[in-house]
Design a protein around this motif. Structure first.
Motif, PDB file in Angstrom:
ATOM      1  N   LEU A 125      21.112   8.238  15.302  1.00  0.00           N
ATOM      2  CA  LEU A 125      20.066   8.833  14.461  1.00  0.00           C
ATOM      3  C   LEU A 125      19.106   9.585  15.373  1.00  0.00           C
ATOM      4  CD1 LEU A 125      18.911   9.058  11.563  1.00  0.00           C
ATOM      5  CD2 LEU A 125      17.464   7.092  12.123  1.00  0.00           C
ATOM      6  N   GLU A 132       9.169   5.545  16.583  1.00  0.00           N
ATOM      7  CA  GLU A 132       9.800   5.781  15.282  1.00  0.00           C
ATOM      8  C   GLU A 132      11.169   5.117  15.209  1.00  0.00           C
ATOM      9  OE1 GLU A 132      11.383   9.455  12.447  1.00  0.00           O
ATOM     10  OE2 GLU A 132      11.417   9.639  14.634  1.00  0.00           O
ATOM     11  N   MET A 133      11.969   5.318  16.247  1.00  0.00           N
ATOM     12  CA  MET A 133      13.325   4.757  16.236  1.00  0.00           C
ATOM     13  C   MET A 133      13.312   3.237  16.346  1.00  0.00           C
ATOM     14  SD  MET A 133      15.384   7.081  15.553  1.00  0.00           S
ATOM     15  CE  MET A 133      14.961   8.787  15.189  1.00  0.00           C
ATOM     16  N   ARG A 169      13.806  -2.239  11.003  1.00  0.00           N
ATOM     17  CA  ARG A 169      13.907  -2.294   9.543  1.00  0.00           C
ATOM     18  C   ARG A 169      15.348  -2.546   9.096  1.00  0.00           C
ATOM     19  NH1 ARG A 169      11.457   2.046   8.588  1.00  0.00           N
ATOM     20  NH2 ARG A 169      13.102   3.536   8.078  1.00  0.00           N
ATOM     21  N   HIS A 170      16.298  -1.870   9.735  1.00  0.00           N
ATOM     22  CA  HIS A 170      17.691  -1.976   9.293  1.00  0.00           C
ATOM     23  C   HIS A 170      18.467  -3.093   9.991  1.00  0.00           C
ATOM     24  CE1 HIS A 170      17.600   1.513   6.704  1.00  0.00           C
ATOM     25  NE2 HIS A 170      17.039   2.232   7.660  1.00  0.00           N
ATOM     26  N   ARG A 202      17.364  14.692  13.327  1.00  0.00           N
ATOM     27  CA  ARG A 202      18.291  14.436  12.216  1.00  0.00           C
ATOM     28  C   ARG A 202      19.355  15.519  12.107  1.00  0.00           C
ATOM     29  NH1 ARG A 202      14.518  11.015  12.846  1.00  0.00           N
ATOM     30  NH2 ARG A 202      13.884   9.609  11.158  1.00  0.00           N
ATOM     31  N   GLU A 250      16.171  12.263  16.601  1.00  0.00           N
ATOM     32  CA  GLU A 250      14.824  12.563  16.119  1.00  0.00           C
ATOM     33  C   GLU A 250      14.811  13.779  15.205  1.00  0.00           C
ATOM     34  OE1 GLU A 250      11.467  11.679  19.074  1.00  0.00           O
ATOM     35  OE2 GLU A 250      13.173  12.117  20.383  1.00  0.00           O
ATOM     36  N   ILE A 304      12.682   1.972  12.879  1.00  0.00           N
ATOM     37  CA  ILE A 304      13.874   2.108  12.039  1.00  0.00           C
ATOM     38  C   ILE A 304      14.889   1.012  12.366  1.00  0.00           C
ATOM     39  CG2 ILE A 304      15.899   3.578  11.612  1.00  0.00           C
ATOM     40  CD1 ILE A 304      13.943   5.985  11.870  1.00  0.00           C
ATOM     41  N   ASP A 357      18.749   9.203   7.798  1.00  0.00           N
ATOM     42  CA  ASP A 357      18.236   7.857   7.540  1.00  0.00           C
ATOM     43  C   ASP A 357      19.036   7.141   6.451  1.00  0.00           C
ATOM     44  OD1 ASP A 357      15.120   7.708   8.862  1.00  0.00           O
ATOM     45  OD2 ASP A 357      16.012   9.677   8.572  1.00  0.00           O
TER      46      ASP A 357
END
Length: 247
Positions: free
Chosen positions: A47, A79-80, A86-87, A51, A49, A83, A56
């Motif tokens: 992923l 940011e990464m 979160r996942h 995209r 930066e 993410i 996402d």
């Protein structure tokens, strides 16, 4: 008996084709599921930066639908990290990233960026995410991985892959020895060794034969071969090349 070498299939460039036309096809998640059914031991997705390929929602779907582990390649950014937390993929491989590059151009400087990487590695590990560092095959970088308590390193094989001319055989052997020595050093210190970048069915054998290497992550060559033989057959052919070298 040698330990079976795992194959991680990177599906980034299925998303590259999709994004070139702004459509919802070809679907990288469908490609990941097909690769898994053909023998892939895991799926890798980067992923970025910007995209440029994986998005996402691809990561969310991969995490929900994959029957095999997901390895999230990520830059060392806040940011990464958010993410990834979160996942919660099976693994997160921290890679260097420059917006202007066509593809990853080398390993991350784990030694030079130690202060930046230390809290990130700790946060990922605390969340139960297996940390991997994409590094150059050098003692300095492996020492940094040891100090960062990274359980996995992925050795950058790009230079080896680029040295493919008949007049470059000597330099290629030097690079192959560098990779083998780095793999031995990492394994001696309890780090699991992976490798990847620029590997094809034509050049994978010497890397697959390094006994300390446990996993190869391969993407571009598989997607390129898939244009002619289909993704399932491309995965099976790579699997066969790896197994032959290992045996």
């Amino acid at each position: 008996m040698s330990v079976r070498l795992r194959l991680g299939v990177n599906i980034d460039h299925v998303a590259t084709v999709r994004n070139a036309r702004g459509t919802d096809y070809p679907d990288p998640v469908a490609a990941a599921l097909l690769a898994a059914s053909a023998g892939a031991d895991g799926i890798t997705a980067h992923l970025r930066e910007d995209r440029r390929h994986i998005r996402d929602d691809d990561i969310a779907r991969l995490r929900a639908e994959l029957p095999v582990p997901l390895n999230l390649e990520m830059a060392a950014t806040d940011e990464m990290l958010a993410i990834a937390l979160r996942h919660r993929p099976h693994a997160a491989c921290i890679v260097p990233e420059k917006r202007e590059e066509r593809t990853t151009e080398g390993g991350i400087d784990a030694a030079g960026q130690f202060a930046r990487l230390a809290p990130m590695c700790a946060a990922l590990a605390q969340a139960g995410i297996r940390v991997s560092l994409f590094i150059e095959p050098s003692a300095e970088q492996i020492d940094a991985a040891i100090r960062l308590a990274a359980p996995v390193v992925e050795l950058h094989t790009g230079r080896y892959a680029e040295l493919d001319g008949p007049d470059q055989a000597g330099a290629r052997e030097v690079e192959l020895r560098r990779l083998a020595d780095a793999a031995a050093l990492a394994a001696k210190n309890g780090i699991e060794v992976h490798a990847g970048h620029g590997l094809t069915t034509g050049n994978v054998a010497p890397i697959a034969a390094i006994p300390q290497v446990r996993e190869l992550n391969i993407g571009h060559a598989l997607i390129a071969d898939a244009l002619f033989v289909g993704l399932a057959e491309a995965v099976r052919a790579m699997r066969a090349a790896m197994d032959a070298a290992r045996g």
